[in-house]
Design a protein around this motif. Structure first.
Motif, short mmCIF file in Angstrom:
data_model
loop_
_atom_site.label_atom_id
_atom_site.label_comp_id
_atom_site.label_asym_id
_atom_site.label_seq_id
_atom_site.Cartn_x
_atom_site.Cartn_y
_atom_site.Cartn_z
N GLY A 154 -5.33 -17.49 -16.09
CA GLY A 154 -5.43 -17.37 -14.64
C GLY A 154 -6.29 -18.51 -14.14
O GLY A 154 -6.08 -19.65 -14.50
N HIS A 155 -7.27 -18.20 -13.32
CA HIS A 155 -8.33 -19.06 -12.83
C HIS A 155 -7.91 -20.08 -11.77
O HIS A 155 -8.67 -20.34 -10.86
N ILE A 156 -6.74 -20.66 -11.87
CA ILE A 156 -6.39 -21.77 -10.97
C ILE A 156 -5.50 -21.34 -9.81
O ILE A 156 -5.01 -22.18 -9.05
N HIS A 157 -5.31 -20.05 -9.67
CA HIS A 157 -4.59 -19.45 -8.54
C HIS A 157 -3.21 -20.07 -8.33
O HIS A 157 -2.38 -19.98 -9.23
N SER A 158 -2.96 -20.71 -7.21
CA SER A 158 -1.62 -21.23 -6.91
C SER A 158 -1.40 -22.66 -7.43
O SER A 158 -0.33 -23.23 -7.23
N THR A 159 -2.37 -23.21 -8.11
CA THR A 159 -2.25 -24.56 -8.67
C THR A 159 -1.43 -24.52 -9.95
O THR A 159 -1.69 -23.68 -10.81
N PRO A 160 -0.47 -25.41 -10.11
CA PRO A 160 0.29 -25.45 -11.37
C PRO A 160 -0.62 -25.85 -12.55
O PRO A 160 -1.58 -26.60 -12.38
N SER A 161 -0.31 -25.36 -13.72
CA SER A 161 -1.05 -25.72 -14.93
C SER A 161 -0.83 -27.19 -15.24
O SER A 161 0.21 -27.77 -14.91
N ASN A 162 -1.80 -27.80 -15.92
CA ASN A 162 -1.72 -29.22 -16.25
C ASN A 162 -0.80 -29.54 -17.42
O ASN A 162 -0.22 -30.62 -17.47
N GLN A 163 -0.67 -28.64 -18.35
CA GLN A 163 0.09 -28.89 -19.57
C GLN A 163 1.35 -28.04 -19.60
O GLN A 163 1.37 -26.92 -19.08
N TRP A 164 2.39 -28.54 -20.24
CA TRP A 164 3.66 -27.81 -20.32
C TRP A 164 3.51 -26.49 -21.07
O TRP A 164 4.26 -25.56 -20.84
N ASN A 165 2.51 -26.39 -21.97
CA ASN A 165 2.35 -25.16 -22.74
C ASN A 165 1.17 -24.32 -22.24
O ASN A 165 0.57 -23.58 -22.99
N GLN A 166 0.88 -24.43 -20.95
CA GLN A 166 -0.05 -23.54 -20.26
C GLN A 166 0.73 -22.74 -19.22
O GLN A 166 1.50 -23.32 -18.46
N ILE A 167 0.54 -21.43 -19.21
CA ILE A 167 1.27 -20.56 -18.28
C ILE A 167 0.25 -19.79 -17.44
O ILE A 167 -0.53 -19.00 -17.96
N ASN A 168 0.28 -20.03 -16.14
CA ASN A 168 -0.61 -19.38 -15.19
C ASN A 168 0.03 -18.04 -14.78
O ASN A 168 1.13 -18.01 -14.25
N VAL A 169 -0.69 -16.93 -15.03
CA VAL A 169 -0.16 -15.60 -14.70
C VAL A 169 -0.90 -14.94 -13.54
O VAL A 169 -0.84 -13.73 -13.37
N GLY A 170 -1.57 -15.74 -12.73
CA GLY A 170 -2.28 -15.20 -11.58
C GLY A 170 -1.32 -14.60 -10.55
O GLY A 170 -0.13 -14.91 -10.54
N VAL A 171 -1.85 -13.76 -9.68
CA VAL A 171 -1.01 -13.06 -8.71
C VAL A 171 -0.31 -13.99 -7.72
O VAL A 171 0.69 -13.62 -7.11
N GLU A 172 -0.83 -15.21 -7.56
CA GLU A 172 -0.17 -16.18 -6.68
C GLU A 172 0.24 -17.44 -7.46
O GLU A 172 0.34 -18.52 -6.90
N ALA A 173 0.49 -17.28 -8.76
CA ALA A 173 0.85 -18.42 -9.63
C ALA A 173 2.19 -19.02 -9.21
O ALA A 173 3.06 -18.32 -8.68
N PRO A 174 2.37 -20.31 -9.46
CA PRO A 174 3.64 -20.97 -9.10
C PRO A 174 4.89 -20.36 -9.77
O PRO A 174 5.96 -20.41 -9.19
N ASP A 175 4.73 -19.76 -10.96
CA ASP A 175 5.88 -19.20 -11.66
C ASP A 175 6.24 -17.78 -11.22
O ASP A 175 7.18 -17.20 -11.76
N THR A 176 5.51 -17.21 -10.28
CA THR A 176 5.86 -15.87 -9.81
C THR A 176 6.56 -15.97 -8.45
O THR A 176 6.06 -16.61 -7.54
N PRO A 177 7.72 -15.34 -8.35
CA PRO A 177 8.44 -15.40 -7.07
C PRO A 177 7.89 -14.43 -6.02
O PRO A 177 8.20 -14.55 -4.85
N ILE A 178 7.08 -13.46 -6.45
CA ILE A 178 6.60 -12.41 -5.57
C ILE A 178 5.08 -12.28 -5.72
O ILE A 178 4.59 -12.03 -6.83
N PHE A 179 4.35 -12.43 -4.62
CA PHE A 179 2.90 -12.28 -4.68
C PHE A 179 2.54 -10.92 -5.27
O PHE A 179 3.05 -9.89 -4.85
N GLY A 180 1.63 -10.94 -6.25
CA GLY A 180 1.11 -9.71 -6.82
C GLY A 180 1.93 -9.13 -7.95
O GLY A 180 1.48 -8.20 -8.62
N LYS A 181 3.13 -9.65 -8.19
CA LYS A 181 3.96 -9.11 -9.27
C LYS A 181 3.40 -9.54 -10.62
O LYS A 181 3.22 -10.72 -10.88
N PRO A 182 3.11 -8.58 -11.49
CA PRO A 182 2.61 -8.94 -12.82
C PRO A 182 3.72 -9.59 -13.66
O PRO A 182 4.91 -9.35 -13.43
N PHE A 183 3.33 -10.39 -14.62
CA PHE A 183 4.28 -11.03 -15.53
C PHE A 183 4.57 -10.08 -16.68
O PHE A 183 3.65 -9.63 -17.36
#
Length: 184
Positions: free
Chosen positions: A140-169
């Motif tokens: 988490g930690h970086i909120h809506s900012t994309p991760s720096n590395q291809w093998n880092q996955i941001n699972v925050g509630v407003e992460a770039p890879d989530t289509p719906i705010f608050g939806k858990p991965f």
């Protein structure tokens, strides 16, 4: 504790944290902390069942004089699932106490899950795990900012890879993202 499986991952809920209403675009439509809390509780409980293992990767909630620990505990008690927390930088002793009172198990700052010949490094912060397609930093930690590395996955509630705010991965979401990043 050695974590071997999860059904869902999430991070950066910041329950009861008023400043989040102005710091993240995904939260700017909320008129109050209560409205933000209710939306995240609804999304959590929509996807997570009573027996599902959910690991929260930190920055769970906020406590201060106007928002005491009992208030956070009441919010957290409404969340379904077998709840586990990897503490984040905003998870004070008081937040951890409220989380325990609400049924969360507190984990170490870094947990490694080995699945399908891959290592998933679960931590609040994005970490460098090398260039191997067998290691992924889930964070988490970086909120809506994309991760720096291809093998880092941001699972925050407003992460770039989530289509719906608050939806858990879900576990399936993580495996799909890992597959896409390796083979794209």
């Amino acid at each position: 504790m050695n974590i071997q499986y999860f059904d869902f991952l999430t991070a950066d809920t910041h329950f009861n944290h008023f400043n989040m209403l102005t710091k993240e675009d995904a939260r700017s439509s909320f008129t109050s902390v209560e409205e933000m809390n209710e939306e995240m509780i609804a999304k959590w409980n929509q996807y997570i069942g009573r027996k599902d293992i959910v690991i929260h990767l930190g920055d769970l909630g906020f406590i201060n004089q106007s928002r005491p620990g009992k208030e956070l505990e009441n919010v957290l008690s409404r969340l379904k699932g077998n709840k586990k927390l990897i503490p984040g930088n905003h998870d004070s002793k008081e937040v951890l106490y409220s989380a325990k009172q609400a049924g969360f198990e507190i984990l170490k700052p870094l947990e490694i899950i080995r699945v399908n010949r891959k290592e998933l490094y679960l931590c609040h912060y994005p970490i460098e795990v090398g260039g191997s397609s067998k290691r992924f930093s889930i964070h988490g930690h970086i909120h809506s900012t994309p991760s720096n590395q291809w093998n880092q996955i941001n699972v925050g509630v407003e992460a770039p890879d989530t289509p719906i705010f608050g939806k858990p991965f879900s576990n399936e979401d993580i495996h799909r993202i890992v597959h896409e990043r390796i083979y794209s």
